[in-house]
Structure formats: structure tokens, C-alpha cells
Design a protein around this motif. Structure first.
Motif, mmCIF file in Angstrom:
data_model
loop_
_atom_site.group_PDB
_atom_site.id
_atom_site.type_symbol
_atom_site.label_atom_id
_atom_site.label_comp_id
_atom_site.label_asym_id
_atom_site.label_seq_id
_atom_site.Cartn_x
_atom_site.Cartn_y
_atom_site.Cartn_z
ATOM 1 N N GLN A 274 0.826 -1.205 0.000
ATOM 2 C CA GLN A 274 0.000 0.000 0.000
ATOM 3 C C GLN A 274 0.863 1.260 0.000
ATOM 4 O OE1 GLN A 274 -2.415 0.596 3.520
ATOM 5 N NE2 GLN A 274 -4.109 1.383 2.295
ATOM 6 N N GLU A 275 1.932 1.256 0.793
ATOM 7 C CA GLU A 275 2.794 2.438 0.844
ATOM 8 C C GLU A 275 3.572 2.623 -0.452
ATOM 9 O OE1 GLU A 275 2.347 4.568 3.159
ATOM 10 O OE2 GLU A 275 0.972 3.164 4.125
ATOM 11 N N ALA A 276 3.952 1.523 -1.102
ATOM 12 C CA ALA A 276 4.600 1.639 -2.413
ATOM 13 C C ALA A 276 3.666 2.321 -3.408
ATOM 14 C CB ALA A 276 5.021 0.263 -2.917
ATOM 15 N N ALA A 277 2.371 1.962 -3.348
ATOM 16 C CA ALA A 277 1.387 2.598 -4.233
ATOM 17 C C ALA A 277 1.284 4.089 -3.949
ATOM 18 C CB ALA A 277 0.024 1.924 -4.064
ATOM 19 N N ARG A 278 1.313 4.462 -2.684
ATOM 20 C CA ARG A 278 1.199 5.869 -2.325
ATOM 21 C C ARG A 278 2.402 6.676 -2.801
ATOM 22 N NH1 ARG A 278 -1.234 4.167 3.508
ATOM 23 N NH2 ARG A 278 -3.421 4.594 3.053
ATOM 24 N N ILE A 279 3.582 6.100 -2.676
ATOM 25 C CA ILE A 279 4.777 6.809 -3.144
ATOM 26 C C ILE A 279 4.717 6.989 -4.655
ATOM 27 C CG2 ILE A 279 7.294 6.715 -3.334
ATOM 28 C CD1 ILE A 279 7.339 5.147 -0.722
ATOM 29 N N LEU A 280 4.306 5.950 -5.364
ATOM 30 C CA LEU A 280 4.236 6.027 -6.823
ATOM 31 C C LEU A 280 3.214 7.056 -7.283
ATOM 32 C CD1 LEU A 280 4.459 2.217 -7.599
ATOM 33 C CD2 LEU A 280 6.070 3.941 -8.425
ATOM 34 N N LEU A 281 2.134 7.200 -6.539
ATOM 35 C CA LEU A 281 1.098 8.153 -6.935
ATOM 36 C C LEU A 281 1.520 9.596 -6.696
ATOM 37 C CD1 LEU A 281 -1.740 7.911 -8.156
ATOM 38 C CD2 LEU A 281 -2.636 8.294 -5.870
#
Length: 389
Positions: A274-281
Motif C-alpha cells: 500500500q505504501e509503495a502505491a502511495r509513493i508512486l502516486l
């Protein structure tokens, strides 16, 4: 300025060249072992480390455990030296004095907190720097610009609490963007592989996991442990692995945690996805690549500092290759911002798939326990029994 001359603590006739200087008494020494043999200064330094952690200054479970480990090693070194021959008396009020001041019940309670991992409740909360803007970023948006309706009245990324989110959380320090990012063409002699993009989820999974595990990783004493965890969890950094999809990249990192090779940390497998997704966004359409660039820049700096501290040539080479990989991903991200949205959605999909699987397992486990009447299956019953003739 490096010290000159021989080490002040090596045996006579076998003194090694001094590489460091004691910050307390300015005596030159060559290695960590000789520093630990330095009695009062070493013990005072490590005692201050533990006291600082117990007072809550930049405290974290990992830092506290590391400080206690170094104190334990210092005591073992002193015991070895005492067994080998006479030595000067320890400074008053050392480690033994600190521990002796605790009552038996306090000692037992403290060790119980550490063993159960509950000491973190007493420490200042930590908040990821990519959540510095306050509100969670949206992961889904309609193509015509109208925002998609959140599921169950929640934001798409707000399904689990963020580590350290809430009142009392320290404001995070956002890593500074690199002053200069080289052109991708200057780092590659030929066409760039289309599989490069799939290295990012693997690297950012490990980055989020390591920062949460080490409470931000700002302490220089934890730098080596932080980078070792990064390289072990991220196959793209530690083993130069190449992945053919986001799912494969995330599964490779998740397998390291699920196999028990590293503690799951505050995030766990799903949380790191989930945090990887947030960084990418990123912050949003206006600056989507900003967070990914900041994370990769942070990695480049951390790996470079850890390489300077590494002693073994194998470790230095491994850190060097990982740093070069992050520099390449930094240049790729800077020129391929449009590719980050599909990657962030892939990470979100993987996160939700894992969440659904966990819910199914929990439901099945609950049903079995209901049928069994407890957490364990009943003893097998004899269905056919031969009667005596």
C-alpha cells in the motif's frame, strides 16, 4: 582529518595504523574492538545511547534494541579483557549501575516489553514522510476527470491506518530532491528495457518496509542495518533481479517477509504494498513523480553513506551496485512520469488481493474453530472397532 600513527590500544609490537580518534579523549584507535576496550569512554558513550533512547529522543524499537545490543557487547568485551588480565576499573555509574538501579519487577517488565514487541507503544509515533501533506492521496480517478466514488465511504488508500498517524506524530522530514538528475541516455548505451518499470515496486516495497521497521532510519548507528534490510528484501537492489510484472516484483519482496527471513515490521506485507502505491502516486497529477524521486534520492544518499562505513569488500561492492541501480531508476522515473500511475494501480490491486485472501483465510479459520469447538481439531475417533470373540 584522519589520525596518524599507531593505535593506542593494540598490544605492544602489534599496533595497527590508527583510523579513528576517540571523540571524548582524542586517543587514536584502529577498530571497533579497540574502541570497546577503551573502558570508560566506550561505556559512557553506549550508556548515553541507552539513556537517550529511554528518554524518547528519536526513539524506536529498533534503535532501543540496537543500543541495548551494543551495551551488551561492550560488557562482554570488558569481561573478556578482565579474564585475560588486569585492567583499569570501570567508570562509576556504568551499565551495571544503570541496570542495578531497577527493581526486579521493573527489570522483568522491561524485558517483557522488549520480548513482546510492545515497547513501541511507549515511543513517539513515527509518520512516513510521504504523508506530510495530511490527506491520503487518491488511487482511483475517472478518465474524464471526475473522481471515482470511494469504497464504503472511505478513501481508496485509507483502508488501514498509517504508522504514527494521529495526534502527537512528529512532522516528517521530506528528503530533498537531487540537485541534478542525469539524462537516461547518458547512463545507458542502448535502448532501455521495458522491464525497468517493474523494478520500482520492488524497490519501494523494501524502502517503505525498512523505514517503518527502523522508525525512519535517520540514526547513523542504524544505517548499516537499514541498508542490509533494503538489499535483502529488494531483489532488484540486492541480487540485481529483473521482474516481468508488478505482481512478480511485489511477490518477490513479500516472500522474504513471509518466509521469516526478516520481521514483518509495523507495515507487514500488505502495508508495504500500500505504501509503495502511495509513493508512486505522489502528491497528485501536478507532481506525481516527486515522491518517487525523493525516495530514490534518499536511497542513493543512504547507500552511499553505508558504503563508506562498510569494511568487507563484498559489502562495499553490493552497496555500490545497489546505489547505481537507484541512480538509474532515478533517471528513468524523471523521464517516464506517465508510467507511474499504472504501477501504483497495480500495487493497489495486489494489496487488495492480499487483503481479500487474508479475509478468506480468517473466515475459514473461524468456521473450522467453530466446528472444532476450539483452535485445535478434536482427536480422531475410532470408527470401526473389532469386538472380542
Amino acid at each position: 582529518m584522519e589520525p596518524g600513527g599507531p593505535c593506542g590500544f593494540c598490544p605492544a609490537g602489534a599496533a595497527q595504523p590508527a583510523r579513528y580518534t576517540c571523540p571524548r579523549c582524542n586517543v587514536p584507535y584502529c577498530s571497533l574492538r579497540c574502541y570497546r576496550a577503551h573502558g570508560a569512554c566506550a561505556e559512557g558513550f553506549y550508556r548515553d545511547q541507552v539513556l537517550g533512547e529511554l528518554r524518547g529522543r528519536n526513539a524506536s524499537p529498533s534503535r532501543l534494541a540496537g543500543a541495548l545490543r551494543r551495551l551488551r557487547e561492550q560488557r562482554e568485551t570488558e569481561d573478556e579483557l578482565e579474564a585475560a588480565g588486569p585492567r583499569s576499573a570501570s567508570a562509576p555509574g556504568g551499565l551495571s549501575g544503570l541496570w542495578e538501579q531497577l527493581a526486579p519487577a521493573e527489570k522483568a517488565a522491561f524485558e517483557r516489553l522488549l520480548s513482546r514487541g510492545e515497547a513501541g507503544r511507549l515511543l513517539p509515533p513515527w509518520r512516513p514522510w510521504w504523508w506530510s501533506r495530511g490527506a491520503a492521496p487518491r488511487l482511483l480517478e475517472e478518465l474524464d476527470g471526475a473522481p471515482a466514488a470511494p469504497e464504503s465511504g472511505k478513501d481508496a488508500t485509507a483502508e488501514e491506518p498509517v504508522p504514527g498517524d494521529g495526534p502527537g506524530a512528529r512532522p516528517p522530514a521530506v528528503p530533498a530532491l537531487p540537485a541534478r538528475i542525469p539524462a537516461l541516455a547518458s547512463l545507458s548505451r542502448g535502448p532501455v528495457s521495458p522491464l525497468v518499470r517493474f523494478q520500482l515496486p520492488n524497490v519501494l516495497f523494501a524502502y517503505a518496509h525498512a523505514l517503518a521497521l527502523y522508525h525512519g532510519g535517520d540514526d547513523a548507528l542504524l544505517l548499516s542495518d537499514l541498508c542490509a534490510t533494503l538489499l535483502d528484501v529488494s531483489g532488484a537492489l540486492g541480487a540485481q533481479q529483473v521482474f516481468a510484472s508488478t505482481e512478480e516484483a511485489l511477490q518477490a519482496a513479500a516472500h522474504v517477509l513471509e518466509a521469516g527471513e526478516h520481521p514483518p515490521g509495523p507495515l507487514g506485507t500488505r502495508g508495504a504494498m500500500q505504501e509503495a502505491a502511495r509513493i508512486l502516486l505522489g502528491e497528485g497529477p501536478a507532481n506525481q513523480k516527486g515522491y518517487t524521486l525523493a525516495a530514490l534520492g534518499h536511497l542513493v544518499q543512504a547507500l552511499g553513506r553505508a558504503r563508506k562505513l562498510a569494511v568487507a569488500s563484498e559489502d562495499r561492492e553490493r552497496l555500490y551496485r545497489a546505489r547505481k541501480k537507484c541512480q538509474f531508476l532515478l533517471a528513468w522515473t524523471n523521464e517516464n512520469e506517465a508510467a507511474l500511475t499504472p504501477l501504483s494501480l497495480d500495487c493497489t490491486g495486489a494489496y487488495r488481493a492480499h487483503a481479500m485472501a487474508a479475509e478468506e483465510v480468517a473466515a475459514l479459520t473461524g468456521e473450522l474453530e467453530r466446528l472444532w469447538g476450539g483452535p485445535m481439531p478434536p482427536a480422531p475417533r475410532t470408527l470401526i472397532e473389532e469386538l472380542p470373540g
